[in-house]
Design an enzyme around this catalytic site. Structure first.
Site, short mmCIF file in Angstrom:
data_model
loop_
_atom_site.label_atom_id
_atom_site.label_comp_id
_atom_site.label_asym_id
_atom_site.label_seq_id
_atom_site.Cartn_x
_atom_site.Cartn_y
_atom_site.Cartn_z
N GLU A 45 0.87 -1.12 -0.11
CA GLU A 45 0.05 -0.07 -0.03
C GLU A 45 0.91 1.26 -0.02
O GLU A 45 1.62 1.50 0.98
CB GLU A 45 -0.85 0.11 1.24
CG GLU A 45 -1.54 1.31 1.48
CD GLU A 45 -2.28 1.22 3.04
OE1 GLU A 45 -2.57 2.53 3.44
OE2 GLU A 45 -2.56 0.23 3.53
N THR A 74 -4.65 5.57 2.58
CA THR A 74 -5.15 6.92 3.25
C THR A 74 -5.76 7.80 2.19
O THR A 74 -5.70 8.92 1.84
CB THR A 74 -3.77 7.93 3.67
OG1 THR A 74 -2.77 6.83 4.34
CG2 THR A 74 -4.41 8.88 4.75
N LYS A 134 -11.05 -2.82 6.74
CA LYS A 134 -9.82 -2.65 7.61
C LYS A 134 -10.31 -2.27 8.98
O LYS A 134 -10.83 -1.11 9.04
CB LYS A 134 -9.31 -1.18 6.94
CG LYS A 134 -8.14 -0.86 7.71
CD LYS A 134 -7.24 0.11 7.00
CE LYS A 134 -6.90 1.51 7.92
NZ LYS A 134 -6.13 2.48 7.24
#
Length: 213
Positions: A45, A74, A134
């Site tokens: 990521e 993010t 998540k």
């Protein structure tokens, strides 16, 4: 051609770890990702809070190694989501239950892992179209929290993220995690110029612990 969904699932089936790369510069992200892939970690990521990350992502994704699931993290707005996918991200991760980002990911037909912590947030994200959820921040409640929220929501794939060490990793998987999002405890200082040999050792420690659970 393998779809983004199939690619992510295959990567996590091989090693249930998403490596989170966050730094003051994205310059070393490709080298770190290559090292992780060679060590057996097949999902990475690239966080959008890292300066210059989209340019690095675009260049790296154009010739990404086979078997790698390359995502952006993010992601907090639909514009972020679109920019990341245009740069080559094959899945998106958010820090919170950003339903507008989930909707954009569904429109773009890419997997999305929104951040959530409570049962309400988890179910909201799942109903909005999350591919997995998540569980963040994982360390706040530990494996016990994961097990507790999974009891009423057994069909939601959860990816605990935040503060998970190599020693903790097996307990999260035993509690029902689909995969683990791991940043500092795995990546360490590799993105800032730290030893890639040490990164290889940390990756081995995580994966060995997972295989022995």
């Amino acid at each position: 051609m393998t779809s983004p969904y199939e690619g992510l699932r295959a990567a996590l089936a091989a090693a249930p770890v998403i490596a989170i790369l966050r730094s003051a510069s994205a310059a070393r992200f490709p080298e770190v990702t290559d090292t992780l892939l060679a060590s057996g970690v097949r999902a990475a990521e690239f966080t959008l809070t890292t300066p210059g990350v989209l340019d690095v992502l675009r260049e790296y994704a154009a010739d990404a190694p086979p078997g790698l699931a390359l995502g952006a993290g993010t992601v907090t707005t639909p514009a972020d989501a679109q920019a990341a996918v245009e740069a080559g991200a094959t899945y998106l991760i958010t820090p919170a239950t950003c339903t507008d980002v989930i909707a954009e990911a569904v429109r773009l037909d890419v997997p999305v892992l929104p951040g959530a912590y409570t049962p309400t947030e988890i179910l909201t994200a799942w109903r909005a179209g999350a591919t997995m959820v998540k569980l963040f921040p994982a360390a706040t409640g530990g494996p016990g929290h994961l097990k507790a929220v999974r009891a009423p929501l057994p069909d939601v794939p959860l990816v605990p993220t935040g503060g998970i060490s190599a020693a903790d990793a097996p307990a999260y998987l035993a509690a029902g995690a689909t995969a683990l999002g791991i940043g500092g405890p795995l990546v360490g200082d590799a993105c800032e110029g730290g030893s890639l040999a040490a990164l290889t050792e940390r990756a081995a420690a995580f994966l060995d612990g997972i295989r022995l659970r």
